[in-house]
Structures are given as structure tokens and as C-alpha cells.
Design a protein around this motif. Structure first.
Motif, PDB file in Angstrom:
ATOM      1  N   ARG A 143       6.262  18.391  -0.102  1.00  0.00           N
ATOM      2  CA  ARG A 143       5.904  17.298  -1.008  1.00  0.00           C
ATOM      3  C   ARG A 143       6.606  17.442  -2.355  1.00  0.00           C
ATOM      4  N   SER A 188      -0.835  17.199  -8.311  1.00  0.00           N
ATOM      5  CA  SER A 188       0.470  16.746  -8.780  1.00  0.00           C
ATOM      6  C   SER A 188       1.305  17.938  -9.233  1.00  0.00           C
ATOM      7  N   MET A 224       3.772  10.826  -0.356  1.00  0.00           N
ATOM      8  CA  MET A 224       2.674  11.707   0.015  1.00  0.00           C
ATOM      9  C   MET A 224       2.454  11.694   1.524  1.00  0.00           C
ATOM     10  N   LEU A 225       2.504  10.500   2.123  1.00  0.00           N
ATOM     11  CA  LEU A 225       2.256  10.382   3.557  1.00  0.00           C
ATOM     12  C   LEU A 225       3.387  11.001   4.370  1.00  0.00           C
ATOM     13  N   ILE A 270      -4.953  15.458  -0.117  1.00  0.00           N
ATOM     14  CA  ILE A 270      -3.985  15.211  -1.184  1.00  0.00           C
ATOM     15  C   ILE A 270      -3.826  16.457  -2.048  1.00  0.00           C
ATOM     16  N   VAL A 290      -3.636   8.859   6.906  1.00  0.00           N
ATOM     17  CA  VAL A 290      -4.878   8.765   6.147  1.00  0.00           C
ATOM     18  C   VAL A 290      -6.079   8.988   7.059  1.00  0.00           C
ATOM     19  N   GLU A 337       0.835   5.360   7.867  1.00  0.00           N
ATOM     20  CA  GLU A 337      -0.514   4.944   7.479  1.00  0.00           C
ATOM     21  C   GLU A 337      -1.580   5.724   8.247  1.00  0.00           C
ATOM     22  N   GLU A 371       9.233  14.655  -3.816  1.00  0.00           N
ATOM     23  CA  GLU A 371       9.009  14.020  -5.116  1.00  0.00           C
ATOM     24  C   GLU A 371      10.150  14.319  -6.080  1.00  0.00           C
ATOM     25  N   ARG A 374       3.124   5.898  -2.711  1.00  0.00           N
ATOM     26  CA  ARG A 374       2.230   6.553  -1.757  1.00  0.00           C
ATOM     27  C   ARG A 374       2.965   7.024  -0.509  1.00  0.00           C
ATOM     28  N   SER A 383       0.818  -1.210   0.000  1.00  0.00           N
ATOM     29  CA  SER A 383       0.000   0.000   0.000  1.00  0.00           C
ATOM     30  C   SER A 383       0.852   1.261   0.000  1.00  0.00           C
ATOM     31  N   LEU A 384       1.961   1.229   0.728  1.00  0.00           N
ATOM     32  CA  LEU A 384       2.844   2.390   0.804  1.00  0.00           C
ATOM     33  C   LEU A 384       3.702   2.549  -0.443  1.00  0.00           C
ATOM     34  N   GLY A 385       3.724   1.517  -1.279  1.00  0.00           N
ATOM     35  CA  GLY A 385       4.561   1.579  -2.473  1.00  0.00           C
ATOM     36  C   GLY A 385       5.986   1.150  -2.216  1.00  0.00           C
TER      37      GLY A 385
END
Length: 239
Positions: free
Chosen positions: A98, A216, A58-59, A213, A207, A204, A102, A55, A40-42
Motif C-alpha cells: 500500500r 496513513s 487501498m482496495l 484499513i 470490502v 469492490e 500510494e 479508494r 466510489s473507487l475514486g
């Protein structure tokens, strides 16, 4: 001692906990819930490679944003003063946390787990120094902790000159930041599986706490300088 040298010194300890080359705990030893959390976290890919950003980025940016906002409110309403360090800039960067995270992921080729490790290192720095994360120091702490994490966790990594360009600082400044950071955390780079999983669970929770969010990034062109050193400027790069 350089960070590269430290990796070879601690590598035997690291391999007890993290899969060689990617910094990912061995999925075969994990419970189904934990394995699902990593997916889920990638931190792990399932099937074909997923385009875009994991993900976890982002978190992590949300968690750091919350911490920065909380600390800056505290400084505004209390009589305590921020402890100024070499990680502090004169003014906040133009990039959000963020956007900065990224950008680092896009150009540094760090494994996604490096960003969890970097957060752990940043927490150790804060605990050892009593420095508050603010908009003036969080970007330098990010590029420094991620540089150290990449060298310690990933088999393949770049030199400081490259990470400095990605992070928008000069090579000489990143060298100074790295050494200050390492001494501040007492060169404590080992991260256990339990600690890694605990930080993943904390991410987690972002969320359930009303994470909003952001849109982009539309452009990767960077022109703003945020250094408190004359020789440190943003590395301009066009997507």
C-alpha cells in the motif's frame, strides 16, 4: 519497440473504450450503478477535487496483499519452487504494497484508472508465465505495469528515468523490466470496457471480505534498497 511507440500503434483501439487522456470509460454510456461504482473507487471526481488517495489504491493493495500471502503459504507448504525472474529481489522491500502504491500515485501523476489497468496487465503476466506474486517480485511488477499503463492510457506521462526514481530502481533496470513484461504479455495492452468493469467489481468485493484499513503513511522518506542489481537503489525524497 518502445512503449511510447506502442501507444501510438494501439491508440485508435484504446479510444474506443477509454476517455481520451484520463483512461475513464465514458460515464454517459454507463448504468447508474456502474457510474456510482467508479465514483466510489475514486476513478471519477464529483464536485471539488477530493484530497488524499483514491479508494481504488487501498482496495488494490489489499487484493495484492491477499494474493501474496496466499502464494507464499502455498510455496511454504508445497514442494513446488518459485520461478525466479528478473522481477525478483533478494529480500522484500521495507515499504508495504500500500505504501508503494500510494507513493507511485503521489509522484507519478497517473490517473486512478491506470491502477486498475495495471492489475489487469499483472494478471495477464501471471497467466502467461505461471509466476506467483510474492513479496520478492510484486513491487517490481507494480512499477513496471503502471509505467506501461500510464503510457497506454494517459495522454501525459513521464519517461522511464522518472518512473524509475519513483519506483526505486535504476533507469536501465526499468527498461529491462518493461521489455520483459511486454513480451511476456505478448504486447496485449488493449482492455475492453467489460474487462475494466469486471476488475472494478472484484476490487469492490475486497470490502465485503473483511478489508482492514491500514494507517496513513506518516513519512515519504525512503532509504531502503531492495534491488537484486547493484545499480538499483531507492530514490530518497522528503515530503
Amino acid at each position: 519497440m518502445s512503449a511510447v511507440g506502442m501507444k501510438s500503434t494501439h491508440s485508435e483501439v484504446a479510444k474506443l473504450d477509454f476517455r481520451k487522456g484520463r483512461g475513464i470509460p465514458d460515464m454517459e454510456t454507463l448504468s447508474p450503478d456502474t457510474a456510482d461504482m467508479y465514483l466510489s473507487l475514486g476513478l471519477r471526481e464529483q464536485g471539488k477535487k477530493i484530497l488524499g488517495y483514491p479508494r481504488v489504491l487501498m482496495l488494490l493493495s489489499s487484493a495484492l496483499d491477499r494474493s501474496v500471502q496466499k502464494n507464499e503459504r502455498l510455496l511454504e507448504t508445497s514442494q513446488s519452487k518459485d520461478v525466479i525472474t528478473i522481477f525478483h529481489g533478494v529480500r522484500p522491500p521495507a515499504l508495504t504494497i500500500r505504501q508503494y502504491i500510494e507513493r507511485i500515485f503521489k509522484y507519478s501523476a497517473c490517473s486512478p484508472s491506470c491502477f486498475v489497468i495495471a492489475q489487469i496487465y499483472m494478471d495477464r503476466f501471471v497467466q502467461n508465465t505461471d509466476v506467483l506474486l510474492t513479496s520478492l517480485n510484486v513491487h517490481r511488477l507494480l512499477i513496471t505495469s503502471l509505467t506501461v499503463a500510464a503510457k497506454f492510457v494517459d495522454d501525459a506521462f513521464f519517461n522511464n528515468a522518472y518512473y524509475a526514481k519513483v519506483g526505486g530502481v535504476s533507469t536501465s533496470e526499468l527498461n529491462r523490466l518493461e521489455m520483459k513484461f511486454l513480451f511476456s504479455i505478448d504486447f496485449r495492452l488493449h482492455v475492453s470496457i467489460d474487462t475494466f468493469q469486471r476488475y472494478c467489481l472484484l476490487l469492490e468485493k475486497e470490502v465485503s471480505e473483511g478489508l482492514q484499513i491500514e494507517r496513513s503513511i506518516q513519512s515519504c522518506r525512503i532509504t531502503e534498497s531492495w534491488s537484486n542489481k547493484e545499480d538499483s537503489t531507492w530514490y530518497s525524497h522528503s515530503c
